[in-house]
Design a protein around this motif. Structure first.
Motif, PDB file in Angstrom:
ATOM      1  N   ALA A 100       0.816  -1.249  -0.019  1.00 23.00           N
ATOM      2  CA  ALA A 100       0.166   0.100  -0.033  1.00 23.00           C
ATOM      3  C   ALA A 100       0.772   1.346  -0.053  1.00 23.00           C
ATOM      4  N   VAL A 101       2.062   1.175   0.760  1.00 19.37           N
ATOM      5  CA  VAL A 101       2.951   2.480   0.851  1.00 19.37           C
ATOM      6  C   VAL A 101       3.532   2.459  -0.587  1.00 19.37           C
ATOM      7  N   CYS A 102       3.953   1.327  -1.208  1.00 24.63           N
ATOM      8  CA  CYS A 102       4.698   1.709  -2.651  1.00 24.63           C
ATOM      9  C   CYS A 102       3.483   1.917  -3.650  1.00 24.63           C
ATOM     10  N   LEU A 103       2.516   1.593  -3.591  1.00 24.11           N
ATOM     11  CA  LEU A 103       1.426   2.043  -4.492  1.00 24.11           C
ATOM     12  C   LEU A 103       1.298   3.564  -4.584  1.00 24.11           C
ATOM     13  N   ARG A 104       1.284   4.111  -3.382  1.00 20.69           N
ATOM     14  CA  ARG A 104       1.188   5.590  -3.436  1.00 20.69           C
ATOM     15  C   ARG A 104       2.246   6.555  -4.049  1.00 20.69           C
ATOM     16  N   TYR A 105       3.325   5.630  -4.390  1.00 21.25           N
ATOM     17  CA  TYR A 105       4.505   6.582  -4.884  1.00 21.25           C
ATOM     18  C   TYR A 105       4.665   5.934  -6.318  1.00 21.25           C
ATOM     19  N   ALA A 106       4.395   4.735  -6.660  1.00 22.24           N
ATOM     20  CA  ALA A 106       4.550   4.114  -7.937  1.00 22.24           C
ATOM     21  C   ALA A 106       3.624   4.473  -9.054  1.00 22.24           C
ATOM     22  N   GLN A 107       3.725   4.726 -10.370  1.00 22.96           N
ATOM     23  CA  GLN A 107       2.946   5.022 -11.362  1.00 22.96           C
ATOM     24  C   GLN A 107       2.065   3.708 -11.699  1.00 22.96           C
ATOM     25  N   THR A 108       2.486   2.519 -11.702  1.00 22.62           N
ATOM     26  CA  THR A 108       1.713   1.281 -11.907  1.00 22.62           C
ATOM     27  C   THR A 108       2.007   0.431 -10.669  1.00 22.62           C
ATOM     28  N   THR A 109       1.123  -0.855 -10.941  1.00 24.54           N
ATOM     29  CA  THR A 109       1.329  -1.717  -9.848  1.00 24.54           C
ATOM     30  C   THR A 109       2.829  -2.538 -10.362  1.00 24.54           C
ATOM     31  N   PHE A 110       2.980  -2.561 -11.413  1.00 20.84           N
ATOM     32  CA  PHE A 110       4.428  -3.368 -11.847  1.00 20.84           C
ATOM     33  C   PHE A 110       5.612  -2.513 -11.068  1.00 20.84           C
ATOM     34  N   GLU A 111       5.355  -1.280 -11.194  1.00 22.19           N
ATOM     35  CA  GLU A 111       6.565  -0.514 -10.523  1.00 22.19           C
ATOM     36  C   GLU A 111       6.507  -0.676  -9.124  1.00 22.19           C
ATOM     37  N   ALA A 112       5.319  -0.728  -8.396  1.00 22.42           N
ATOM     38  CA  ALA A 112       5.070  -0.842  -6.856  1.00 22.42           C
ATOM     39  C   ALA A 112       5.567  -2.044  -6.555  1.00 22.42           C
ATOM     40  N   GLU A 113       5.440  -3.173  -7.129  1.00 15.36           N
ATOM     41  CA  GLU A 113       5.868  -4.420  -6.868  1.00 15.36           C
ATOM     42  C   GLU A 113       7.642  -4.536  -7.258  1.00 15.36           C
ATOM     43  N   ASP A 114       8.020  -3.907  -7.828  1.00 17.37           N
ATOM     44  CA  ASP A 114       9.546  -3.843  -7.853  1.00 17.37           C
ATOM     45  C   ASP A 114      10.182  -3.201  -6.978  1.00 17.37           C
ATOM     46  N   VAL A 115       9.338  -2.031  -6.212  1.00 17.75           N
ATOM     47  CA  VAL A 115       9.857  -1.234  -5.252  1.00 17.75           C
ATOM     48  C   VAL A 115       9.691  -2.209  -4.009  1.00 17.75           C
ATOM     49  N   LEU A 116       8.916  -2.998  -3.826  1.00 17.02           N
ATOM     50  CA  LEU A 116       8.247  -3.751  -2.531  1.00 17.02           C
ATOM     51  C   LEU A 116       9.396  -4.902  -2.402  1.00 17.02           C
ATOM     52  N   GLN A 117       9.831  -5.426  -3.737  1.00 16.14           N
ATOM     53  CA  GLN A 117      10.910  -6.658  -3.557  1.00 16.14           C
ATOM     54  C   GLN A 117      12.194  -5.747  -3.338  1.00 16.14           C
ATOM     55  N   GLU A 118      12.502  -4.757  -4.000  1.00 11.96           N
ATOM     56  CA  GLU A 118      13.908  -3.965  -3.588  1.00 11.96           C
ATOM     57  C   GLU A 118      13.963  -3.573  -2.163  1.00 11.96           C
ATOM     58  N   GLY A 119      12.948  -3.193  -1.583  1.00 15.21           N
ATOM     59  CA  GLY A 119      12.725  -2.927  -0.175  1.00 15.21           C
ATOM     60  C   GLY A 119      12.893  -3.961   0.732  1.00 15.21           C
ATOM     61  N   PHE A 120      12.226  -5.191   0.391  1.00 17.64           N
ATOM     62  CA  PHE A 120      12.386  -6.250   1.316  1.00 17.64           C
ATOM     63  C   PHE A 120      13.863  -6.935   1.220  1.00 17.64           C
ATOM     64  N   VAL A 121      14.427  -6.777  -0.023  1.00 17.75           N
ATOM     65  CA  VAL A 121      15.739  -7.503   0.121  1.00 17.75           C
ATOM     66  C   VAL A 121      16.572  -6.441   0.982  1.00 17.75           C
ATOM     67  N   THR A 122      16.482  -5.133   0.935  1.00 16.21           N
ATOM     68  CA  THR A 122      17.243  -4.210   1.727  1.00 16.21           C
ATOM     69  C   THR A 122      16.893  -4.539   3.261  1.00 16.21           C
ATOM     70  N   VAL A 123      15.446  -4.942   3.642  1.00 17.02           N
ATOM     71  CA  VAL A 123      15.178  -5.164   4.997  1.00 17.02           C
ATOM     72  C   VAL A 123      15.996  -6.556   5.453  1.00 17.02           C
ATOM     73  N   PHE A 124      16.045  -7.664   4.861  1.00 19.51           N
ATOM     74  CA  PHE A 124      16.784  -8.671   5.196  1.00 19.51           C
ATOM     75  C   PHE A 124      18.358  -8.288   5.186  1.00 19.51           C
ATOM     76  N   ARG A 125      18.914  -7.594   4.439  1.00 23.24           N
ATOM     77  CA  ARG A 125      20.177  -7.381   4.453  1.00 23.24           C
ATOM     78  C   ARG A 125      20.648  -6.352   5.225  1.00 23.24           C
ATOM     79  N   THR A 126      19.702  -5.704   5.821  1.00 19.26           N
ATOM     80  CA  THR A 126      20.355  -4.607   6.882  1.00 19.26           C
ATOM     81  C   THR A 126      19.577  -4.880   8.269  1.00 19.26           C
ATOM     82  N   LEU A 127      18.753  -5.994   8.500  1.00 23.38           N
ATOM     83  CA  LEU A 127      17.978  -6.207   9.573  1.00 23.38           C
ATOM     84  C   LEU A 127      19.246  -6.160  10.947  1.00 23.38           C
ATOM     85  N   ALA A 128      20.288  -6.837  10.758  1.00 22.96           N
ATOM     86  CA  ALA A 128      21.155  -6.910  11.790  1.00 22.96           C
ATOM     87  C   ALA A 128      21.566  -5.311  12.562  1.00 22.96           C
ATOM     88  N   GLY A 129      21.316  -4.250  11.562  1.00 22.05           N
ATOM     89  CA  GLY A 129      21.634  -2.969  12.130  1.00 22.05           C
ATOM     90  C   GLY A 129      20.272  -2.335  12.547  1.00 22.05           C
TER      91      GLY A 129
END
Length: 209
Positions: A62-91
């Motif tokens: 829902a957050v990503c959809l507010r910024y993206a112009q398409t659902t496809f773009e929002a899904e890309d942002v969501l995936q990139e975001g979660f990859v960052t979440v798991f890679r930086t969770l130790a911090g």
């Protein structure tokens, strides 16, 4: 993005050590507490990683959809975001709710996407008044779906400022630093975004009661 996307997202995430394989392969039981979820992810448990993703992905979409112009773009942002979440969770220092921390990561991922794909170029403002017809106008009168659709129609520079200020709670000074614009420009673009939104919503239908 549904939970079915999890296998693709899981590629490249930290794998558990040999003595932790039983943890990763075990069948998830009851929902873990936030602390237990974080600890499980840090141990490399894919079961915990999957549960974290499933717990927060719908809200973050829902957050990503507010910024993206398409659902496809929002899904890309969501995936990139979660990859960052798991890679930086130790911090993550656990000084705020995990959801708040993840949300900030999603916003930053959305901003990176805009810098890559949708530079904030000047566009025509269209046929809109210069000021709000009434200072009592409030977006809370409208259904979420209605407002989201109209927000996505805003010019990129207006959409970003509106989301960051009205939804995420950033100050205009912080927005200026994020978008490399002046504080005054952020204020004026937010004001203009509200005018455009009010006009567009008024043209659609009366507000939902």
């Amino acid at each position: 993005m549904s939970a079915a996307a999890w296998p693709a997202l899981a590629i490249g995430l930290a794998k558990p050590a040999a003595n932790q394989l039983t943890v990763s392969r075990s069948t998830p039981s009851a929902a873990l507490s936030e602390e237990a979820l974080i600890d499980g992810c840090l141990r490399g448990s894919q079961a915990a990683q999957k549960q974290l993703y499933e717990r927060y992905s719908a809200r973050m979409m829902a957050v990503c959809l507010r910024y993206a112009q398409t659902t496809f773009e929002a899904e890309d942002v969501l995936q990139e975001g979660f990859v960052t979440v798991f890679r930086t969770l130790a911090g993550f220092r656990r000084e705020c709710p995990l959801e708040f921390w993840i949300r900030r990561i999603m916003v930053n991922a959305a901003l990176r996407q805009h810098r890559r794909n949708a530079p904030l170029v000047a566009v025509s403002d269209g046929d809109y008044p210069e000021t709000l017809a009434s200072e009592e106008f409030t977006f809370s009168n409208y259904a979420y779906g209605e407002l989201l659709a109209v927000v996505q129609e805003l010019a990129p520079r207006y959409r970003l400022v509106f989301n960051l200020y009205a939804i995420e709670g950033y100050t205009h000074k912080e927005i200026g630093e994020l978008l490399e614009i002046s504080e005054g420009t952020s204020k004026s673009q937010y004001s203009r975004a509200r005018v455009v939104l009010q006009t567009k919503l008024a043209r659609l239908q009366p507000p939902t009661k």
